[in-house]
Motif scaffolding. Structure first.
Motif, mmCIF file in Angstrom:
data_model
loop_
_atom_site.group_PDB
_atom_site.id
_atom_site.type_symbol
_atom_site.label_atom_id
_atom_site.label_comp_id
_atom_site.label_asym_id
_atom_site.label_seq_id
_atom_site.Cartn_x
_atom_site.Cartn_y
_atom_site.Cartn_z
ATOM 1 N N ARG A 245 0.829 -1.208 0.000
ATOM 2 C CA ARG A 245 0.000 0.000 0.000
ATOM 3 C C ARG A 245 0.867 1.263 0.000
ATOM 4 O O ARG A 245 0.564 2.232 -0.698
ATOM 5 C CB ARG A 245 -0.926 -0.006 1.214
ATOM 6 C CG ARG A 245 -1.916 1.153 1.217
ATOM 7 C CD ARG A 245 -3.059 0.917 2.188
ATOM 8 N NE ARG A 245 -2.597 0.727 3.559
ATOM 9 C CZ ARG A 245 -2.644 -0.436 4.222
ATOM 10 N NH1 ARG A 245 -3.139 -1.515 3.606
ATOM 11 N NH2 ARG A 245 -2.218 -0.528 5.456
ATOM 12 N N ARG A 246 1.969 1.249 0.748
ATOM 13 C CA ARG A 246 2.872 2.395 0.765
ATOM 14 C C ARG A 246 3.427 2.661 -0.630
ATOM 15 O O ARG A 246 3.519 3.808 -1.085
ATOM 16 C CB ARG A 246 4.023 2.137 1.738
ATOM 17 C CG ARG A 246 3.656 2.201 3.216
ATOM 18 C CD ARG A 246 3.477 3.637 3.671
ATOM 19 N NE ARG A 246 4.684 4.415 3.484
ATOM 20 C CZ ARG A 246 5.692 4.469 4.349
ATOM 21 N NH1 ARG A 246 5.626 3.770 5.476
ATOM 22 N NH2 ARG A 246 6.741 5.233 4.108
ATOM 23 N N LEU A 247 3.821 1.602 -1.330
ATOM 24 C CA LEU A 247 4.374 1.764 -2.675
ATOM 25 C C LEU A 247 3.313 2.270 -3.647
ATOM 26 O O LEU A 247 3.589 3.117 -4.504
ATOM 27 C CB LEU A 247 4.958 0.443 -3.159
ATOM 28 C CG LEU A 247 6.220 -0.033 -2.425
ATOM 29 C CD1 LEU A 247 6.629 -1.416 -2.920
ATOM 30 C CD2 LEU A 247 7.367 0.957 -2.602
ATOM 31 N N ALA A 248 2.098 1.741 -3.520
ATOM 32 C CA ALA A 248 1.021 2.167 -4.411
ATOM 33 C C ALA A 248 0.654 3.633 -4.176
ATOM 34 O O ALA A 248 0.288 4.353 -5.121
ATOM 35 C CB ALA A 248 -0.202 1.276 -4.204
ATOM 36 N N GLU A 249 0.765 4.090 -2.937
ATOM 37 C CA GLU A 249 0.492 5.496 -2.641
ATOM 38 C C GLU A 249 1.568 6.398 -3.230
ATOM 39 O O GLU A 249 1.281 7.475 -3.737
ATOM 40 C CB GLU A 249 0.407 5.693 -1.120
ATOM 41 C CG GLU A 249 -0.828 5.078 -0.492
ATOM 42 C CD GLU A 249 -0.769 5.074 1.024
ATOM 43 O OE1 GLU A 249 0.297 5.451 1.585
ATOM 44 O OE2 GLU A 249 -1.771 4.698 1.655
ATOM 45 N N ARG A 250 2.819 5.941 -3.180
ATOM 46 C CA ARG A 250 3.919 6.738 -3.715
ATOM 47 C C ARG A 250 3.915 6.726 -5.239
ATOM 48 O O ARG A 250 4.242 7.734 -5.869
ATOM 49 C CB ARG A 250 5.248 6.211 -3.184
ATOM 50 C CG ARG A 250 6.439 7.050 -3.603
ATOM 51 C CD ARG A 250 7.748 6.503 -3.067
ATOM 52 N NE ARG A 250 8.878 7.314 -3.472
ATOM 53 C CZ ARG A 250 10.148 6.934 -3.403
ATOM 54 N NH1 ARG A 250 10.454 5.728 -2.934
ATOM 55 N NH2 ARG A 250 11.115 7.736 -3.788
#
Length: 299
Positions: free
Chosen positions: A177-182
Motif C-alpha cells: 500500500r505504501r508503494l502504491a500510494e507513492r
C-alpha cells in the motif's frame, strides 16, 4: 495486459541468484542467461533487482545476457559498515567491479537513480560501456555549488538523528500500500511484487531491505558543470527513454542540452509514468531490443 496483472513470460522467467564481491562489498545479482552480450540492469532508489523481472526474460529470449544488480545497501546486497556511506562515486566503483567480473564490457540500462549512476560510470570508463539506456532520468536539476554548506549541515543533522529511527516494521499488505500510494500508476500486482522482494521477514511482520542510511540527504549537490565533464566522455550510443506521464521533469532547455551533449536518442512512452519496466514491460523490452540490435549492427 489486463489491469492489475503483470504478464507471464517464457522459460527464462526464473533468474539465477548469485553474489559477487566488488569494491569490497558483496553484491547480489540476478541472471537470466549465461551467454550473449551482457546487459546490466540498474534499479532505482530504494528498490531492487527484481524490478526488472518482467523485462529481463524478454531480453534473454532474444539472445542477450541480462543481469540485474542490487545496489549496495539495497535488496540482498551488503550494507556499508560503520562510518561508510552511499555516494555516487561508490556506485561507479561498484559498477566497475561488476562489469569486470561479467567479462569487461556491458550495455547499461538504468532507471532513475540507476540511470544517473550509469551515466556517471559511462563517462568514467567509456571503453567498457557498449550501450547506455537512461530510463526516466538524465541527471538531476542543477543544485548549484553554493548549496553545499547547507546540504552538509543538514546531512550531519540527519546522521545524528538516524539511530532514533530504527527499522520500520510492517505487513506485506502495508508495504504494498505504501508503494502504491507513492507510485499510483503501479498495478496491485506490481506493488505487491515490489513489496515482497523489497522486504524481509522480521518475526510476525516484515521490514524494508534497504539500509535506512539511504534516507539521509546526500551532502553533495548535483551540478551540471561537473556532470557535463562526464557526459562529454561518453562514447557509446545513448537512449533516453521517458514516460509521457512521469512526474519527474527537467526543463525543456536543460533536457535538450543534455541530449545534445550525449548525442542521445529520445523515446517517450505514451500513457506511462516513472516505471516503464513495471507499467508496460513488454513495450519497454521491445524498445530496448530495437535499440540494442540496431546500434550493435551499426557498430
Amino acid at each position: 495486459m489486463a489491469e492489475g496483472s503483470i504478464p507471464a513470460v517464457s522459460s527464462h522467467s526464473q533468474p539465477r541468484s548469485r553474489f559477487l564481491t566488488a569494491n569490497r562489498l558483496a553484491h547480489h545479482l540476478l541472471e537470466w542467461a549465461d551467454t550473449g552480450p551482457v546487459v546490466l540492469l540498474l534499479h532505482g532508489f530504494l528498490e531492487h533487482a527484481h524490478a526488472w523481472d518482467f523485462v529481463a526474460p524478454r531480453l534473454a529470449a532474444a539472445g542477450f545476457r541480462p543481469v540485474a544488480l542490487d545496489w549496495r545497501g539495497h535488496g540482498d546486497s551488503e550494507w556499508v559498515g560503520a562510518g561508510g556511506y552511499y555516494h555516487f562515486a561508490d556506485y561507479a566503483a561498484d559498477v566497475a567491479g561488476i562489469v569486470r567480473a561479467l567479462g569487461g564490457a556491458a550495455a547499461l540500462v538504468g532507471h532513475s537513480m540507476g540511470a544517473n549512476a550509469a551515466l556517471q560510470y559511462a563517462g568514467t570508463e567509456p571503453e567498457r560501456v557498449t550501450h547506455l539506456v537512461c530510463v526516466d532520468a538524465l541527471g538531476a536539476p542543477d543544485m548549484g555549488d553554493e548549496t553545499a554548506p547547507r546540504r552538509f549541515a543538514d546531512w550531519v543533522a540527519q546522521l545524528e538523528r538516524l539511530p532514533e529511527r530504527g527499522a520500520r516494521r510492517l505487513t506485506l499488505e502495508e508495504a504494498a500500500r505504501r508503494l502504491a500510494e507513492r507510485f499510483p500508476r503501479f498495478s496491485p500486482a506490481a506493488a505487491r511484487h515490489m513489496a515482497w522482494h523489497g522486504t524481509r521477514p522480521a518475526g510476525p511482520v516484515r521490514e524494508w531491505k534497504f539500509d535506512p542510511l539511504h534516507q539521509t540527504l546526500s551532502p553533495y549537490p548535483y551540478t551540471t558543470r561537473r556532470a557535463r565533464a562526464f557526459w562529454e566522455r561518453v562514447t557509446c550510443p545513448v537512449l533516453y527513454l521517458d514516460g509521457a506521464e512521469t512526474p519527474f521533469r527537467l526543463s525543456d532547455a536543460d533536457l535538450a542540452e543534455r541530449l545534445t551533449v550525449l548525442r542521445a536518442t529520445r523515446h517517450t512512452l505514451p500513457d506511462t509514468g516513472h516505471h516503464p519496466h513495471l507499467e508496460c514491460p513488454e513495450t519497454l523490452a521491445n524498445v530496448l531490443l530495437a535499440f540494442l540490435r540496431r546500434e550493435t549492427c551499426a557498430a
